[in-house]
Design a protein around this motif. Structure first.
Motif, PDB file in Angstrom:
ATOM      1  N   HIS A   1       0.853  -1.180   0.000  1.00  0.00           N
ATOM      2  CA  HIS A   1       0.000   0.000   0.000  1.00  0.00           C
ATOM      3  C   HIS A   1       0.893   1.235   0.000  1.00  0.00           C
ATOM      4  CE1 HIS A   1      -4.036  -1.669   0.545  1.00  0.00           C
ATOM      5  NE2 HIS A   1      -3.461  -2.618   1.257  1.00  0.00           N
TER       6      HIS A   1
ATOM      7  N   PRO B   1      -4.675   3.179   4.424  1.00  0.00           N
ATOM      8  CA  PRO B   1      -6.106   3.079   4.121  1.00  0.00           C
ATOM      9  C   PRO B   1      -6.879   4.343   4.500  1.00  0.00           C
ATOM     10  CG  PRO B   1      -5.320   1.033   5.084  1.00  0.00           C
ATOM     11  CD  PRO B   1      -4.193   2.022   5.194  1.00  0.00           C
ATOM     12  N   ILE B   2      -6.450   5.003   5.573  1.00  0.00           N
ATOM     13  CA  ILE B   2      -7.131   6.235   5.998  1.00  0.00           C
ATOM     14  C   ILE B   2      -6.969   7.326   4.949  1.00  0.00           C
ATOM     15  CG2 ILE B   2      -7.146   8.092   7.709  1.00  0.00           C
ATOM     16  CD1 ILE B   2      -6.382   6.027   9.813  1.00  0.00           C
TER      17      ILE B   2
ATOM     18  N   GLU C   1      -6.188   6.848   1.735  1.00  0.00           N
ATOM     19  CA  GLU C   1      -6.876   6.426   0.520  1.00  0.00           C
ATOM     20  C   GLU C   1      -8.369   6.747   0.615  1.00  0.00           C
ATOM     21  OE1 GLU C   1      -5.973   2.319  -0.055  1.00  0.00           O
ATOM     22  OE2 GLU C   1      -4.048   2.729  -1.032  1.00  0.00           O
ATOM     23  N   SER C   2      -8.943   6.508   1.785  1.00  0.00           N
ATOM     24  CA  SER C   2     -10.344   6.807   1.994  1.00  0.00           C
ATOM     25  C   SER C   2     -10.604   8.313   1.931  1.00  0.00           C
ATOM     26  CB  SER C   2     -10.799   6.256   3.351  1.00  0.00           C
ATOM     27  OG  SER C   2     -12.146   6.570   3.594  1.00  0.00           O
ATOM     28  N   TYR C   3      -9.702   9.091   2.517  1.00  0.00           N
ATOM     29  CA  TYR C   3      -9.835  10.548   2.504  1.00  0.00           C
ATOM     30  C   TYR C   3      -9.796  11.080   1.077  1.00  0.00           C
ATOM     31  CZ  TYR C   3      -8.921  15.483   3.416  1.00  0.00           C
ATOM     32  OH  TYR C   3      -9.000  16.856   3.431  1.00  0.00           O
TER      33      TYR C   3
ATOM     34  N   ALA D   1     -10.526   9.458  -1.731  1.00  0.00           N
ATOM     35  CA  ALA D   1     -11.754   9.076  -2.431  1.00  0.00           C
ATOM     36  C   ALA D   1     -12.928   9.939  -1.993  1.00  0.00           C
ATOM     37  CB  ALA D   1     -12.053   7.605  -2.179  1.00  0.00           C
ATOM     38  N   ASN D   2     -13.017  10.204  -0.698  1.00  0.00           N
ATOM     39  CA  ASN D   2     -14.141  10.980  -0.166  1.00  0.00           C
ATOM     40  C   ASN D   2     -14.104  12.436  -0.581  1.00  0.00           C
ATOM     41  OD1 ASN D   2     -15.235   8.755   1.137  1.00  0.00           O
ATOM     42  ND2 ASN D   2     -14.176   9.165   3.069  1.00  0.00           N
TER      43      ASN D   2
ATOM     44  N   ASN E   1     -17.766  11.797  -6.672  1.00  0.00           N
ATOM     45  CA  ASN E   1     -18.429  10.575  -6.241  1.00  0.00           C
ATOM     46  C   ASN E   1     -18.390   9.495  -7.319  1.00  0.00           C
ATOM     47  OD1 ASN E   1     -19.124  11.696  -3.775  1.00  0.00           O
ATOM     48  ND2 ASN E   1     -21.138  12.357  -4.468  1.00  0.00           N
TER      49      ASN E   1
ATOM     50  N   GLN F   1     -20.651   1.490  -8.805  1.00  0.00           N
ATOM     51  CA  GLN F   1     -20.728   0.821  -7.506  1.00  0.00           C
ATOM     52  C   GLN F   1     -21.396  -0.546  -7.677  1.00  0.00           C
ATOM     53  OE1 GLN F   1     -22.436   3.313  -4.378  1.00  0.00           O
ATOM     54  NE2 GLN F   1     -21.703   5.155  -5.404  1.00  0.00           N
TER      55      GLN F   1
ATOM     56  N   HIS G   1     -12.833   3.237  -7.612  1.00  0.00           N
ATOM     57  CA  HIS G   1     -13.413   4.577  -7.511  1.00  0.00           C
ATOM     58  C   HIS G   1     -12.430   5.682  -7.891  1.00  0.00           C
ATOM     59  CE1 HIS G   1     -15.149   7.858  -4.577  1.00  0.00           C
ATOM     60  NE2 HIS G   1     -15.090   8.271  -5.828  1.00  0.00           N
TER      61      HIS G   1
ATOM     62  N   ARG H   1      -2.842   4.830  -7.427  1.00  0.00           N
ATOM     63  CA  ARG H   1      -3.144   3.422  -7.172  1.00  0.00           C
ATOM     64  C   ARG H   1      -1.890   2.584  -7.375  1.00  0.00           C
ATOM     65  NH1 ARG H   1      -6.384  -0.742 -10.006  1.00  0.00           N
ATOM     66  NH2 ARG H   1      -7.389  -2.054  -8.455  1.00  0.00           N
TER      67      ARG H   1
END
Length: 213
Positions: free
Chosen positions: A2, A6-7, A9-11, A13-14, A18, A24, A43, A204
């Motif tokens: 990675h 993960p935190i 990556e989530s941030y 994407a968010n 969208n 999805q 995403h 990615r």
């Protein structure tokens, strides 16, 4: 490997555009029915592909490696109204999922699918492509690049996926690891090729953007 937590990556994407609901849904079905679902574009990278396509606004796109059709739909979002995306895959068994979601996306009439070896199919396409996305058999990347370069024009963009190969490109090379060796040579080749200008983006698993000169 990675490259980001993960935190983070989530941030990312968010705080990016969208993910469309249809993608999805395609992601869920791919995870349920298809092996190696990690091959999905996903995403964040999907939104990157969509944005690049919208900026380029291509009339003709070539994709090598359809899988279940996620990246094709993302790329098709930037097509001109009368544009076409040609996508090639060797696995005929995935065709039903691809066609299901191409129809749902509204791009069914703009997406032309080809089943077979890209190295045989590409020379038969009498088209100059504005945008190319290479995301198939890694050991064939150099051959794919040479083939698609003959089907581009100055200003065309060639995208190459998975060029960081889970970080293996910076790890000690195992003598039997042919795919990593090919990608190491490929990345070096793109950097030194005077026919294109290239930047490797840490998106990615690595996405190289090459502009044809």
């Amino acid at each position: 490997m990675h490259f980001l937590s993960p935190i983070l990556e989530s941030y990312i994407a968010n705080n990016s555009e969208n993910e469309p609901e249809i993608l999805q849904e395609l992601t869920r079905e791919t995870h349920l029915k298809v092996i190696q679902p990690r091959m999905l574009t996903g995403h964040f990278q999907g939104r990157v592909l969509s944005m690049l396509s919208k900026i380029i606004h291509p009339k003709n796109i070539l994709e090598i490696g359809t899988y279940t059709g996620y990246s094709a739909i993302c790329l098709a979002e930037g097509l001109q109204n009368n544009g076409f995306l040609h996508t090639i895959d060797v696995n005929e068994e995935l065709s039903s999922i691809q066609q299901k979601y191409f129809k749902k996306s509204g791009y069914n009439n703009n997406i032309i699918t080809h089943i077979g070896d890209a190295l045989y199919i590409i020379p038969t396409l009498d088209i100059k492509f504005d945008l190319v996305f290479i995301d198939a058999e890694k050991r064939s990347y150099p051959a794919y690049f040479e083939a698609v370069l003959q089907k581009t024009k100055p200003g065309s963009i060639i995208l190459s996926d998975n060029v960081l190969w889970s970080g293996k490109v910076v790890e000690p090379l195992h003598p039997k690891d042919i795919a990593t060796k090919v990608l190491l040579d490929y990345n070096k080749m793109l950097k030194e090729d005077t026919r294109v200008e290239t930047v490797l983006l840490p998106i990615r698993d690595g996405l190289t953007l090459s502009r044809v000169l």
